[in-house]
Scaffold this motif. Structure first.
Motif, PDB file in Angstrom:
ATOM      1  N   CYS A 214      35.263  36.733  40.349  1.00  0.00           N
ATOM      2  CA  CYS A 214      36.084  37.278  39.266  1.00  0.00           C
ATOM      3  C   CYS A 214      35.218  38.023  38.263  1.00  0.00           C
ATOM      4  O   CYS A 214      33.997  37.848  38.221  1.00  0.00           O
ATOM      5  CB  CYS A 214      36.888  36.182  38.567  1.00  0.00           C
ATOM      6  SG  CYS A 214      35.913  34.941  37.666  1.00  0.00           S
TER       7      CYS A 214
ATOM      8  N   PHE B 129      37.487  28.949  35.722  1.00  0.00           N
ATOM      9  CA  PHE B 129      36.388  29.843  36.087  1.00  0.00           C
ATOM     10  C   PHE B 129      35.073  29.386  35.481  1.00  0.00           C
ATOM     11  O   PHE B 129      35.040  28.578  34.538  1.00  0.00           O
ATOM     12  CB  PHE B 129      36.694  31.287  35.663  1.00  0.00           C
ATOM     13  CG  PHE B 129      36.602  31.544  34.174  1.00  0.00           C
ATOM     14  CD1 PHE B 129      35.427  32.044  33.608  1.00  0.00           C
ATOM     15  CD2 PHE B 129      37.677  31.286  33.329  1.00  0.00           C
ATOM     16  CE1 PHE B 129      35.337  32.286  32.239  1.00  0.00           C
ATOM     17  CE2 PHE B 129      37.599  31.532  31.965  1.00  0.00           C
ATOM     18  CZ  PHE B 129      36.430  32.036  31.420  1.00  0.00           C
TER      19      PHE B 129
ATOM     20  N   THR C  49      40.616  38.747  39.041  1.00  0.00           N
ATOM     21  CA  THR C  49      40.185  38.186  40.313  1.00  0.00           C
ATOM     22  C   THR C  49      40.256  39.217  41.430  1.00  0.00           C
ATOM     23  O   THR C  49      40.991  40.196  41.341  1.00  0.00           O
ATOM     24  CB  THR C  49      41.064  36.973  40.702  1.00  0.00           C
ATOM     25  OG1 THR C  49      42.428  37.404  40.845  1.00  0.00           O
ATOM     26  CG2 THR C  49      40.978  35.889  39.640  1.00  0.00           C
TER      27      THR C  49
ATOM     28  N   TRP D 122      35.808  31.581  40.452  1.00  0.00           N
ATOM     29  CA  TRP D 122      37.003  30.858  40.016  1.00  0.00           C
ATOM     30  C   TRP D 122      37.501  29.951  41.123  1.00  0.00           C
ATOM     31  O   TRP D 122      37.125  30.080  42.284  1.00  0.00           O
ATOM     32  CB  TRP D 122      38.097  31.824  39.582  1.00  0.00           C
ATOM     33  CG  TRP D 122      38.706  32.648  40.707  1.00  0.00           C
ATOM     34  CD1 TRP D 122      38.180  33.764  41.282  1.00  0.00           C
ATOM     35  CD2 TRP D 122      39.936  32.399  41.380  1.00  0.00           C
ATOM     36  NE1 TRP D 122      39.007  34.237  42.269  1.00  0.00           N
ATOM     37  CE2 TRP D 122      40.104  33.425  42.348  1.00  0.00           C
ATOM     38  CE3 TRP D 122      40.927  31.426  41.251  1.00  0.00           C
ATOM     39  CZ2 TRP D 122      41.216  33.491  43.191  1.00  0.00           C
ATOM     40  CZ3 TRP D 122      42.049  31.490  42.079  1.00  0.00           C
ATOM     41  CH2 TRP D 122      42.180  32.510  43.036  1.00  0.00           C
TER      42      TRP D 122
END
Length: 230
Positions: A97, A148, A46, A133
């Protein structure tokens, strides 16, 4: 769409010191996943923790819903409508992400039935899908779910005979930029393009990949197209 993929580090990746994903997979020594499927806990990187691998569940649970079991848990987000869908619109400006992978699967209709194909880079090295996410918190128990979704775009010429959509693959030079959400929505279009077909390859794999219960290196091995049996 993208409903199944694989992620495993190889000798080639270990020598690729420029790859953030390879370095992190080697550092955290996660078990290879040859048949990644929705609802499984899978590695992501992330933007707020770019030097860590974290395990999130595949299938987005928006933070604003009352119950985590409420509604669908989208495993994919269409690039063309990211700013239109409530589940994704807010995340585009806040929560990007990278989803590590070394290949993904799609099923092609043939005279022998649906045959699974694996799509990967010609270099056979790791890459990243662009993802979004979110974090859902149970206000009663305090339970936290981190989930996610993988962004998809129109298929390139290699994927198109099998499926009209493909996951959004990021070139290494775009990974850092994707994690940096300060780039803003006005820069989205530079990311949301199909990966060049000439840099990829594909082949038929065993129908063992059809079952999520199967998870071994044999799943990513090429098989004769007309049988695609074992």
């Amino acid at each position: 769409m993208c409903g199944r993929y694989s992620v495993a580090i190889t000798v080639k990746d270990k020598h690729n010191k420029a790859s953030r994903i390879a370095r992190l997979l080697e550092k955290y020594q996660l078990e290879a996943q040859y048949n990644a499927a929705p609802s499984q806990m899978l590695p992501v990187v992330t933007g707020d923790k770019p030097d860590r691998l974290q395990l999130f569940s595949w299938g987005l649970v928006p933070h604003w819903i009352k119950e985590s079991k409420q509604g669908n848990k989208p495993i994919n987000a269409r690039a063309e409508s990211l700013l239109e869908k409530p589940s994704f619109r807010e995340l585009v400006s806040r929560k990007h992400c990278l989803v590590p992978a070394d290949g993904f699967y799609e099923w092609r209709k043939t005279a022998f039935g649906k045959v699974p194909y694996r799509f990967l880079l010609k270099s056979e090295q790791l890459f990243s899908f662009a993802g979004l996410w979110d974090e859902w918190v149970d206000t009663v128990t305090g339970e936290v779910q981190r989930t996610f979704t993988i962004i998809t775009t129109e298929a390139n010429e290699l994927v198109k005979p099998t499926h009209d959509r493909m996951p959004l693959i990021l070139s290494p030079e775009k990974e850092e930029a994707w994690l940096d959400v300060t780039n803003g929505n006005n820069m989205l279009q530079q990311f949301l393009q199909p990966f060049p077909a000439e840099e990829m390859k594909s082949y038929a794999v065993s129908t063992f990949v059809n079952s999520v219960a199967n998870n071994s290196a044999s799943l990513i091995k090429q098989v004769p197209e007309q049988g695609s049996l074992f």
